[in-house]
Design an enzyme around this catalytic site. Structure first.
Site, PDB file in Angstrom:
ATOM      1  N   GLU A  45      -0.066   1.825   3.460  1.00 36.23           N
ATOM      2  CA  GLU A  45       0.149   3.213   3.082  1.00 36.23           C
ATOM      3  C   GLU A  45      -0.504   4.124   4.363  1.00 36.23           C
ATOM      4  O   GLU A  45      -1.668   3.752   4.872  1.00 36.23           O
ATOM      5  CB  GLU A  45      -0.712   3.542   1.796  1.00 36.23           C
ATOM      6  CG  GLU A  45      -0.757   4.685   1.546  1.00 36.23           C
ATOM      7  CD  GLU A  45      -1.780   4.987   0.014  1.00 36.23           C
ATOM      8  OE1 GLU A  45      -1.579   6.119  -0.436  1.00 36.23           O
ATOM      9  OE2 GLU A  45      -2.566   3.898  -0.533  1.00 36.23           O
ATOM     10  N   LYS A 122       5.236   9.286  -3.171  1.00 33.20           N
ATOM     11  CA  LYS A 122       4.536   8.767  -3.957  1.00 33.20           C
ATOM     12  C   LYS A 122       4.348   9.679  -5.232  1.00 33.20           C
ATOM     13  O   LYS A 122       4.319  10.902  -4.988  1.00 33.20           O
ATOM     14  CB  LYS A 122       2.863   8.670  -3.210  1.00 33.20           C
ATOM     15  CG  LYS A 122       1.688   7.851  -4.116  1.00 33.20           C
ATOM     16  CD  LYS A 122       0.481   8.031  -3.320  1.00 33.20           C
ATOM     17  CE  LYS A 122      -0.242   7.202  -4.099  1.00 33.20           C
ATOM     18  NZ  LYS A 122      -1.625   6.938  -3.303  1.00 33.20           N
ATOM     19  N   CYS A 158       0.839   2.367  -3.255  1.00 36.24           N
ATOM     20  CA  CYS A 158      -0.375   2.093  -4.021  1.00 36.24           C
ATOM     21  C   CYS A 158      -0.459   2.463  -5.420  1.00 36.24           C
ATOM     22  O   CYS A 158       0.012   1.401  -6.265  1.00 36.24           O
ATOM     23  CB  CYS A 158      -1.554   3.046  -3.077  1.00 36.24           C
ATOM     24  SG  CYS A 158      -3.243   2.276  -3.285  1.00 36.24           S
TER      25      CYS A 158
END
Length: 612
Positions: A45, A122, A158
């Site tokens: 990330e 994300k 994540c």
């Protein structure tokens, strides 16, 4: 169509803000994965910027330069598909007019044929513990599935894999992805690796897919990223583990047909597809809807499909070794976290070496061992600063330890300096009995000497206090707290002993007498820590309950602790907040470290009431 996929996970140690250096390492990782015959390589990330970049993300120039670095990396993605983490969009600082959510996204860029072919944004933005992503990023609202020569790969970042639902589920359920990749910067705390394996195994079974988790590695201020990247099969079993606390390139070959076969026999797959969740409201009253797909892409509901070429393998790729070795023991992983966090703080901040005070006690002994292992004994200087209260055996033990580690030892007695301080304060102190003021002068003299050495030679001063002491304020401001990095800041005293014993497992590096002797600050005659504090095995369990689990006095007393002791410890912890706020950063190894994790007001008159 070939259902086999050669997948590479490149866990690398990036430096926050080093955009050019990070790009160089990413290009090298792409080249190494291509040389190993990989079809797809995944990076951590925000690997373009390092994680977490914090308020650098508010600088428009930083976002612009990060975009240029991403374009530079994309140009190297030929003959392989790469997925790289980067901030994408406009910095929040650029917004004007009505308050609207930031247009910046924590993204995963899909790179192929020398360009960016798709961008995943994300969706789940963590805002707890050490995370503060909603300060900077807007959530994405679309899954991305890469069709890679007949193998469908869903992208997530994540937190998207930790939280049920959202794009990871959409990619697997509605996008028919047989493989989920997850770019991550997941900070370490004790036993975190086992937690990940358990959760990701459940996710793999839920979605009947392979799951590939690529984690960052390295130290960044208080945080340590442990690597430990994973590939799990659709049955939840670990296929491969990356190295812990070091860089690694994990290359595995998986057969997506395994996932397809399990799905065909899974009754849950015949359920209705997941509905698109309602659009999130914006501050200006509009709704946040995803933009249409780029030309050449196909958008189906909330899944964006993109095709990427699979490179023709040049000859037969080498056979891959097994990557399923067992994780480190509890003590080994904590010790590795401390050494990596210390090494990277020294290295990334450009210090030529480190210096610390060596008393002959257990805390400074462990801190010295960590420092020597982290940056090498030649880059560490230990300083013994005896006073008239220092026992001869402590001077002997300090010299023995330094010799065993190969560390340079200086001895700078402080008695003459202490007398000079006493003479300077004789008039204002006249008529008062000696107390903690005179005791703390000794600690502050030692702090001054260490800081003078730091100023002269550029060394980083490492403090040696542990979490138990920091919790209750058993430390001296501008004395033993003076320094730039606190090696044991998040290590409770009982863990100090565990780690010392572990470090001695293959030979007595730390003298046994240091481990066995009662702990003392040696600031007055016959002083022991137990004069001021409960026994450490009791104190540490109370601190774990109060600091790390947030239990109140009633809840802690209900665990069987003496209520008066609990009351006293809680008062000490609350009163010491002003000290901790002035302490240097240190390696985080628990779920609740002082600093980013636990943020309480210094001026605070709240006293919990009894539940009875």
């Amino acid at each position: 169509m070939d259902s086999r996929l050669r997948l590479a996970l490149c866990q690398i140690n990036q430096s926050v803000g080093d955009l050019d250096g990070n790009a160089v390492r990413l290009r090298a990782g792409i080249g190494d994965a291509r040389d190993r015959g990989a079809d797809l390589v995944v990076f951590p990330e925000l690997s373009i910027t390092g994680y977490p970049p914090e308020d650098l993300l508010l600088k428009p120039s930083f976002i612009r330069d990060a975009g240029r670095a991403l374009d530079d990396v994309a140009a190297a993605a030929r003959g392989i598909v790469a997925v790289v983490g980067a901030p994408v969009g406009r910095a929040p600082a650029e917004a004007t007019g009505l308050p609207v959510p930031p247009a910046l996204h924590n993204a995963a860029a899909v790179l192929a044929d020398g360009r960016i072919v798709a961008t995943y944004r994300k969706h789940h933005l963590p805002n707890y513990a050490v995370f503060d992503e909603r300060r900077y990023f807007a959530p994405g609202r679309q899954a991305v599935v890469i069709d890679l020569g007949g193998c469908r790969v869903g992208v997530s970042v994540c937190e998207d894999i930790w939280v049920p639902g959202g794009p990871a589920e959409w990619a697997a359920t509605d996008g028919d992805a047989e493989v989920l990749i997850n770019l991550s910067a997941s900070p370490y705390h004790r036993a975190k690796g086992g937690e990940r394996e358990h959760l990701f195994g459940a996710r793999s079974i839920d979605h009947r897919c392979f799951l590939a988790f690529c984690n960052a590695v390295g130290g960044q201020d208080e945080l340590v990223f442990d690597g430990h990247s994973l590939v799990l099969g659709p049955d939840g079993e670990v296929v491969a583990r990356g190295a812990q606390f070091e860089e690694d390139l994990i290359v595995v070959e998986i057969d997506a047909a395994r996932a397809a076969d399990l799905r065909a026999r899974d009754a849950r797959r015949r359920a209705a597809p997941t509905a698109l969740p309602p659009a999130a409201p914006r501050a200006d009253g509009r709704t946040d809807t995803p933009a249409g797909p780029p030309e050449g892409h196909v958008s189906e509901g909330h899944v964006l499909r993109v095709s990427a070429p699979r490179a023709a393998a040049g000859g037969s790729p080498a056979l891959l070794p097994s990557r399923e070795g067992p994780p480190l023991s509890a003590e080994a992983e904590v010790y590795r976290a401390l050494t990596l966090g210390t090494a990277d703080y020294v290295r990334k901040n450009g210090f030529p070496g480190a210096v610390l005070g060596l008393s002959g006690g257990i805390d400074s002994a462990l801190a010295l061992a960590v420092a020597a292992d982290a940056v090498g004994p030649d880059a560490v200087t230990a300083v013994s600063m005896p006073s008239r209260y220092t026992a001869e055996m402590n001077r002997e033990d300090a010299a023995l330890l330094a010799g065993r580690l190969g560390v340079r030892l200086l001895e700078l007695p402080i008695e003459d300096v202490a007398r000079t301080y006493g003479a300077a304060l004789a008039e204002p102190f006249a008529g008062t009995a000696p107390d903690v003021a005179e005791e703390n002068l000794q600690a502050r003299i030692r702090g001054n000497l260490l800081m003078a050495l730091s100023n002269k030679f550029g060394w980083l001063v490492l403090t040696t206090g542990n979490k138990s002491e920091m919790s209750v304020g058993y430390a001296t401001l501008y004395g033993d707290m003076a320094g730039g990095f606190a090696v044991l800041k998040d290590v409770l005293k009982t863990w100090v002993y565990r780690l010392a014993a572990w470090r001695n497992r293959e030979g007595k590096v730390i003298p046994q007498r240091i481990i066995d002797k009662p702990p003392t600050a040696e600031l007055r005659e016959n002083q022991l820590d137990s004069d001021s504090l409960p026994p450490y095995d009791v104190l540490d369990r109370i601190l774990e309950a109060y600091v790390e689990r947030d239990l109140g006095v009633d809840g802690i007393a209900a665990l069987g602790f003496d209520r008066a002791t609990v009351d006293r410890v809680v008062r000490l912890v609350d009163r010491a907040e002003y000290k901790r706020r002035q302490a240097p950063p240190g390696v985080r190894i628990s779920t609740r470290a002082f600093g980013k994790d636990r943020r309480l007001p210094i001026t605070n008159r709240y006293t919990p009431r009894s539940a009875s």
